[in-house]
Enzyme design. Structure first.
Site, PDB file in Angstrom:
ATOM      1  N   ARG A  11       0.806  -1.226   0.000  1.00 37.36           N
ATOM      2  CA  ARG A  11       0.000   0.000   0.000  1.00 37.36           C
ATOM      3  C   ARG A  11       0.834   1.270   0.000  1.00 37.36           C
ATOM      4  O   ARG A  11       0.586   2.201  -0.750  1.00 37.36           O
ATOM      5  CB  ARG A  11      -0.920   0.052   1.237  1.00 37.36           C
ATOM      6  N   THR A  12       1.811   1.322   0.893  1.00 37.20           N
ATOM      7  CA  THR A  12       2.507   2.593   1.108  1.00 37.20           C
ATOM      8  C   THR A  12       3.284   2.999  -0.146  1.00 37.20           C
ATOM      9  O   THR A  12       3.154   4.123  -0.629  1.00 37.20           O
ATOM     10  CB  THR A  12       3.441   2.490   2.329  1.00 37.20           C
ATOM     11  N   LYS A  41      26.604  -3.583  -0.741  1.00 34.02           N
ATOM     12  CA  LYS A  41      28.065  -3.456  -0.819  1.00 34.02           C
ATOM     13  C   LYS A  41      28.635  -2.811   0.437  1.00 34.02           C
ATOM     14  O   LYS A  41      29.841  -2.631   0.544  1.00 34.02           O
ATOM     15  CB  LYS A  41      28.455  -2.610  -2.027  1.00 34.02           C
ATOM     16  N   ARG A  62      11.513   3.742   3.616  1.00 34.74           N
ATOM     17  CA  ARG A  62      11.116   2.752   4.637  1.00 34.74           C
ATOM     18  C   ARG A  62      12.347   1.924   4.953  1.00 34.74           C
ATOM     19  O   ARG A  62      13.019   1.421   4.042  1.00 34.74           O
ATOM     20  CB  ARG A  62       9.982   1.861   4.132  1.00 34.74           C
ATOM     21  N   HIS A  90       5.185   5.621  11.709  1.00 30.20           N
ATOM     22  CA  HIS A  90       4.679   5.541  10.339  1.00 30.20           C
ATOM     23  C   HIS A  90       3.707   6.704  10.164  1.00 30.20           C
ATOM     24  O   HIS A  90       2.498   6.519  10.069  1.00 30.20           O
ATOM     25  CB  HIS A  90       3.984   4.191  10.139  1.00 30.20           C
TER      26      HIS A  90
HETATM   27  C1  NCD Z   1       1.852  -1.287   8.176  1.00 32.83           C
HETATM   28  C2  NCD Z   1       3.336  -1.095   8.341  1.00 32.83           C
HETATM   29  O1  NCD Z   1       4.095  -1.314   7.392  1.00 32.83           O
HETATM   30  O2  NCD Z   1       3.712  -0.675   9.423  1.00 32.83           O
HETATM   31  N1  NCD Z   1       1.463  -1.465   6.845  1.00 32.83           N
HETATM   32  C3  NCD Z   1       1.140  -0.351   6.106  1.00 32.83           C
HETATM   33  O3  NCD Z   1       1.976   0.500   5.835  1.00 32.83           O
HETATM   34  N2  NCD Z   1      -0.155  -0.204   5.764  1.00 32.83           N
HETATM   35  C4  NCD Z   1       1.281  -2.293   9.079  1.00 32.83           C
HETATM   36  C5  NCD Z   1       1.868  -3.670   9.094  1.00 32.83           C
HETATM   37  O4  NCD Z   1       2.767  -4.003   8.329  1.00 32.83           O
HETATM   38  O5  NCD Z   1       1.387  -4.463   9.917  1.00 32.83           O
END
Ligand code: NCD
Length: 262
Positions: A11-12, A41, A62, A90
């Site tokens: 999703r993100t 590396k 991320r 997040h």
């Molecule tokens: C979440 C995350 O990555 O923290 N997912 C997301 O971004 N919608 C929740 C999860 O992974 O459980």
């Protein structure tokens, strides 16, 4: 926009990329950045980000380490958006979560929220609590097994805001006047002991029996992915908001990118 993801995402990353394209921008991207970038590396995060910031107007990152996005922001010459730093934060998920609550319930002040699942490691929980701290008179039920309860720092934050909360370890005690039930996955990747994960992963399962206790106007949220903690039979319930929530990520991230890039 450069999307640099060292941890998995559906999703993100996709919603950020779709958002940028809908705004007329372009995207350069690496998923599995730990394998497909110079990190393999031995390049430091700081050096990678310093270089990437010369190729893009914004970086979405991320990374598995708490504090990594902040480190990246210090090294970057362009804005850095935290798309998840390990078990830390997040923040853009919190924006879309708050947006969803407001869309679905009509307001945020005064609501009662049940946070369910891995409150220890769930970064979406952490960021959502901080964002909800901008509103007034919220009440919380923190529903988790003892081992996965909310860290002290966040409980202190709730105390400081004057928000009432109780910690419970069973969905049987869920308050009938709950407005938002926010369910999370037990975060497998944060466990060093896989037997402990197996023991806890289905500590709670939200099924029709559980949702039958919620009021008609309540909503059920989940940042997704779910791995069994919400039964598929709940999906047809009009109160199940999690797929609408995921869709909102697109609009909220469009707004955020437009805001950041003027
Ligand atoms: C979440 C995350 O990555 O923290 N997912 C997301 O971004 N919608 C929740 C999860 O992974 O459980």
């Amino acid at each position: 926009m450069a999307t640099v993801f060292y941890e998995p995402s559906t999703r993100t990353r996709f919603s950020f990329e779709a958002a940028m394209m809908r705004l007329g921008g372009n995207v350069i991207t690496t998923e599995a950045a730990g394998q497909f970038s110079s990190a393999l590396k031995g390049e430091t995060l700081e050096d990678s980000v310093k270089v990437i910031s010369g190729y893009a107007d914004a970086i979405v990152i991320r990374h598995p380490e708490v504090g990594s996005a902040e480190r990246a922001a210090k090294a970057s010459s362009v804005p850095v958006i935290n798309a998840g730093d390990g078990g830390g934060e997040h923040p853009t998920q919190a924006l879309l979560d708050a947006f969803t609550i407001n869309e679905e319930i009509g307001h945020i002040d005064g609501i009662k929220v049940a946070m369910v699942g891995d409150l220890l490691n769930g970064r979406t929980i952490h960021s959502l609590l901080f964002l909800l701290g901008q509103y007034n008179n919220l009440k919380f039920q923190l529903v988790a097994p003892d081992q996965l309860q909310l860290p002290e720092d966040y409980k202190n934050f709730l105390d400081k805001k004057g928000f009432k909360y109780d910690e419970i370890d069973t969905l049987e005690k869920l308050d009938a006047d709950t407005d938002v039930m926010y369910v999370t996955r037990v975060q497998k990747e944060r466990f060093s002991d896989s037997a402990e994960y197996q023991r806890l992963k289905h500590f709670f399962v939200v099924d029709r029996h559980v949702t039958s206790k919620l009021k008609d106007k309540a909503i059920i949220m989940h940042p997704l992915p779910r791995v069994g903690e919400i039964a598929v039979e709940v999906d047809d319930d009009p109160r199940a908001a999690y797929f609408r929530q995921a869709k909102n990520g697109l609009y909220v991230r469009e707004a955020l990118l437009a805001h950041i890039l003027g």
